[in-house]
Structure formats: structure tokens, C-alpha cells
Scaffold this active site. Structure first.
Site, mmCIF file in Angstrom:
data_model
loop_
_atom_site.group_PDB
_atom_site.id
_atom_site.type_symbol
_atom_site.label_atom_id
_atom_site.label_comp_id
_atom_site.label_asym_id
_atom_site.label_seq_id
_atom_site.Cartn_x
_atom_site.Cartn_y
_atom_site.Cartn_z
ATOM 1 C CG ASP A 135 -2.399 1.046 1.058
ATOM 2 O OD1 ASP A 135 -2.489 1.679 0.487
ATOM 3 O OD2 ASP A 135 -3.205 1.596 2.338
ATOM 4 C CG HIS A 142 -4.551 10.050 2.397
ATOM 5 N ND1 HIS A 142 -5.332 10.564 3.235
ATOM 6 C CD2 HIS A 142 -3.768 9.696 2.800
ATOM 7 C CE1 HIS A 142 -5.352 9.261 4.489
ATOM 8 N NE2 HIS A 142 -4.264 8.915 3.690
ATOM 9 C CD GLU A 210 -5.507 2.581 -0.748
ATOM 10 O OE1 GLU A 210 -4.717 1.922 -1.358
ATOM 11 O OE2 GLU A 210 -5.208 2.958 0.665
ATOM 12 C CD GLN A 249 -4.210 4.167 10.603
ATOM 13 O OE1 GLN A 249 -4.692 4.234 10.225
ATOM 14 N NE2 GLN A 249 -3.061 4.541 9.645
ATOM 15 C CE1 TYR A 253 2.157 7.353 13.286
ATOM 16 C CE2 TYR A 253 0.638 6.406 15.022
ATOM 17 C CZ TYR A 253 2.131 7.613 14.426
ATOM 18 O OH TYR A 253 1.954 8.447 14.939
HETATM 19 MN MN MN Z 1 -4.280 2.404 2.568
#
Ligand code: MN
Length: 425
Positions: A135, A142, A210, A249, A253
């Protein structure tokens, strides 16, 4: 060469107005026809075309190098391995047989019964076996939005961001095909006012709008694919919803990046649209400043004008378009992504998926995640039934659609759609 793209071509099959799948598209997918074996197929209008039967009945007889069982497979991987010249010959031949004035199959009722199926009577499967899913994080808007939220406007973009297409290795086992539902994930989260994490269902479940490209076999370990070669190693593209649990997340992370907040599910559209079919929709990427390293430089138009939409549909409710974006907003193009991925000698395989990262655009309606659309929940979205969303609720279906359109032709991807079910107790 690309005779399949001829915009003046018409077909003897019915194609509804504004279909994503005119005879100029000819995407590839995998499906189970009613009471029959899994097959590779294509689609024109709302007709699914069984290519294993088509081949067996002799319609590819002039392509001698095409193995007998190449479409009698449950993934596209072996077909992809045959390479771009073969993908092209197959698309061209399909276009020829379904052209309005071609009688080879048109008047053969017995063959048509074996080859053609209403698309709503077949079950679509995942089109490829993906060994590796990467990814990227290639939308500047973004990255800036997320950076602004978490680090402030001054430090929004990390110092590396304009020098290389940032990415990470995702999880391929949890990639699902459109139509499959997902369950809300459980995990560790840290409420804003707490010092230690709590455990429970994610409260901040999000989509990421995406697109992904699917690769062919690459080169040997240690070798590189240049930006000039990259498109020869890309079979086609799909819509991709990279589901994300923002609270999980945020908790996990540091320092190694995304993990359980991402790997519980990602949804893929079933029809792979070839780069060849997208050819009329090439367009320029945004200007790059600073100039990238030579290995990342590209010439010509290397991205595509693909209009994208994200829709939230509450349980038994109406569709609400919450985001309209475009693939062309991406700062790093797919040739740069693939060249960067392999510049260290990393090898790739047929069926690998490389996703773009969330595709956000310049205006607020074009943000590709709820995180950005509601600015971390500060500005909830009101749906047509009057309910509000900060993130995605149980019972909500998230749908993404994408298509290219010019004065001659519309080439689309259909949709990727999954419903969110509660945590499994
Ligand atoms: Mn992604």
C-alpha cells in the site's frame, strides 16, 4: 495494435446506456456460472462471457500459443504470466467476435448458451491470487490532511514524502472481493483522556478510497524495473477499499507502522480493467518539485483521468455520495511506484497488488476517507435519512465506483461494495 479500443465499434450484445463495460473495455475477472465450473471471463454490458467455453469452442483458434486450459482457472495469474502482447491479442480477438457485424457466434444459439450469462446470475470471485500486497501513500492532499491533523500544518508532510513514494507491506490473506461483508474489528485503543489503552470494538472504522494495480511476473531478485519498463509489468487496475480502524491504528503504529488497524480486511472490485483499455484516458500527473531522482523520472502522461466516488448506504437506506475524487490527483504515478518498489532489487509476482493509498483531492468533497471528510469526527456528515456519521456504523454498506469518460467512450470499473457487520461475539 489496440484494435479492441476502436471507439466506433458496436456490439451485437445489449449494452445499457452509460454502462461501464462497453465493447471497448473488455476487462478480466473470475466467476462461477450457474451450475458450472469456475472460469475466467470478461464482460460486455450486463453479459458475463465464459472465456474457458469460448476457447474450448474454438474462438481463439488463431492464437496458437494460447494454452488450452488458460481460462479454466480460478485466478487470472497464469493468464497474466503470458505477458502484455498476449493480453492484447486476446482482447482484440474478443472485440472482433462481439462486433455488431460479426456472425461467428452471434447466430450460434448452442454456443451462446454455453458462453453467455446474465451478469447477475454469476458469482464473482477474487480475480487474482495475490501473494503480496503493498500500500502506497501517494496522495499529497491525503498525506497533508492527515499530517495536519496529527502534527500541525507546519509539519504536515514528512521530509521524505516528496523524495520517494512512501509505502508499506500490507496483508494479502484478508483481501476480499466486492460483495463480501466485513466484521468490525476488535483491538486496543487509547481514549484521548486515558493514560493506558482499553480493549474493545473499534469506534473509528473508516474506508480508504484507493485504486490498485495488478502486476505481472517481474524480473529476477536483485534486478530493477525502470519507469520506462513499468507499464509492461502492469496488467490492469481495480477499485480498492483499504478498510482502516483509526483508533487501533493510532495505538499501534509507532515505530513500525500500520498493523492490525489495517489487516482485518481490504475489498477489491472483481473486474480488472487493463491498462490498454485506459489508454484514451492518459493524463499528466501534478508537477513534481523538488525534481525526483533519475530512477523516478517519467516522460509523457503516466497517469489516468478516472473519476471516483464513495457512497455510504445505511441499512435499508438510500445511497449517499460522500466523496468525489479522481485518480489523476496522485502525486506519484504507478510507473514511479513500481520503479521505486523494485529499485533495491525486490522482485514481484503475477497477481501482486499495489494500492495507491487514499486518493484525496484539493477540495473538501474529494477527501478519500471519513477521517478527512469529518476532520477526525469534528464535522459529522449528515445523510439523507437525517442520521450523522463521523465514521462508519454497523449496518452501513460502503460502495466505491470509478469510471473514465470522454466524448467517445466510457470505460468503468463497476463497483467495490462491502457491508459492515458487528464484531463477532
Ligand atoms: Mn491505505
Amino acid at each position: 495494435m489496440l484494435t479492441a479500443n476502436d471507439p466506433s465499434r458496436h456490439t451485437w450484445l445489449d449494452v445499457p446506456n452509460d454502462s461501464d463495460f462497453p465493447i471497448q473495455n473488455i476487462p478480466f475477472g473470475v466467476f462461477i456460472p450457474e451450475d458450472d465450473f469456475t472460469t475466467i471471463g470478461t464482460r460486455i454490458g450486463d453479459t458475463a462471457i465464459d472465456l474457458a467455453a469460448f476457447h474450448q469452442l474454438g474462438y481463439f483458434k488463431d492464437i496458437e500459443e494460447l494454452p488450452d486450459d488458460i481460462f479454466l482457472q480460478d485466478t487470472l495469474n497464469d493468464f497474466i504470466t503470458l505477458g502484455r502482447p498476449m493480453w492484447r491479442r486476446v482482447r482484440n480477438r474478443i472485440a472482433e467476435v462481439f462486433e455488431a457485424n460479426n456472425d461467428e457466434l452471434k447466430n450460434n444459439e448452442e454456443h451462446k448458451a454455453q458462453i453467455l450469462f446474465p451478469v447477475d446470475k454469476v458469482q464473482m470471485l477474487l480475480p487474482v491470487f495475490t501473494q503480496d500486497y503493498t500500500d502506497f501513500y501517494s496522495s499529497m492532499e491525503h498525506a497533508e490532511n492527515v499530517g495536519t491533523m496529527f502534527r500541525g500544518k507546519e509539519n504536515a508532510l514528512m521530509p521524505n514524502w516528496k523524495h520517494l513514494p512512501v509505502g508499506y507491506h500490507g496483508r494479502s490473506s484478508s483481501i476480499i472481493v466486492s460483495g463480501e461483508d466485513i466484521h468490525r474489528p476488535l483491538g486496543q485503543m487509547k481514549p484521548a483522556d486515558a493514560d493506558t489503552p482499553v480493549f474493545g470494538p473499534s469506534k473509528l472504522l473508516d474506508f480508504e478510497l484507493e485504486m490498485g494495480f495488478i502486476t505481472s511476473d517481474g524480473k529476477h531478485l536483485g534486478e530493477r524495473i525502470t519507469t520506462d519498463e513499468a507499464e509492461d509489468y502492469i496488467f490492469g487496475m481495480v477499485l480498492f477499499n483499504d478498510w482502516s480502524a483509526r483508533d487501533i491504528q493510532a495505538c499501534e503504529y509507532v515505530p513500525l507502522g500500520p498493523f492490525l488497524g489495517k489487516n482485518f480486511a481490504s475489498s477489491m472490485s472483481p473486474w480488472v480493467v487493463t491498462l490498454d483499455a485506459l489508454e484514451p484516458f492518459r493524463t499528466a500527473s501534478p508537477e513534481q518539485d523538488p525534481e525526483p531522482f533519475d530512477y523516478l523520472k517519467t516522460t509523457g502522461d503516466r497517469t489516468f483521468d478516472i473519476q471516483l466516488q464513495t457512497i455510504i448506504q445505511p441499512e435499508n437506506g438510500a445511497e449517499n455520495v460522500v466523496c468525489e475524487s479522481n485518480f489523476k490527483y496522485l502525486y506519484w504515478n504507478i510507473s514511479q511506484q513500481l520503479a521505486h518498489h523494485t529499485v533495491n532489487g525486490c522482485n514481484i509476482n503475477a497477481g501482486d497488488l499495489m494500492a495507491s493509498g487514499t486518493i484525496s483531492g484539493p477540495d473538501e468533497k474529494s477527501y478519500g476517507s471519513m477521517l478527512e471528510l469529518t476532520w477526525r469526527g469534528a464535522n459529522p456528515i449528515t445523510l439523507s435519512d437525517g442520521s450523522e456519521r463521523k465514521f462508519i456504523n454497523d449496518g452501513d454498506t460502503v460502495i466505491m465506483r470509478g469510471y473514465c469518460k470522454n466524448e467517445n467512450v466510457r470505460i468503468g470499473f463497476g463497483e467495490v461494495k462491502s457491508k459492515v457487520l458487528p464484531v463477532i461475539e
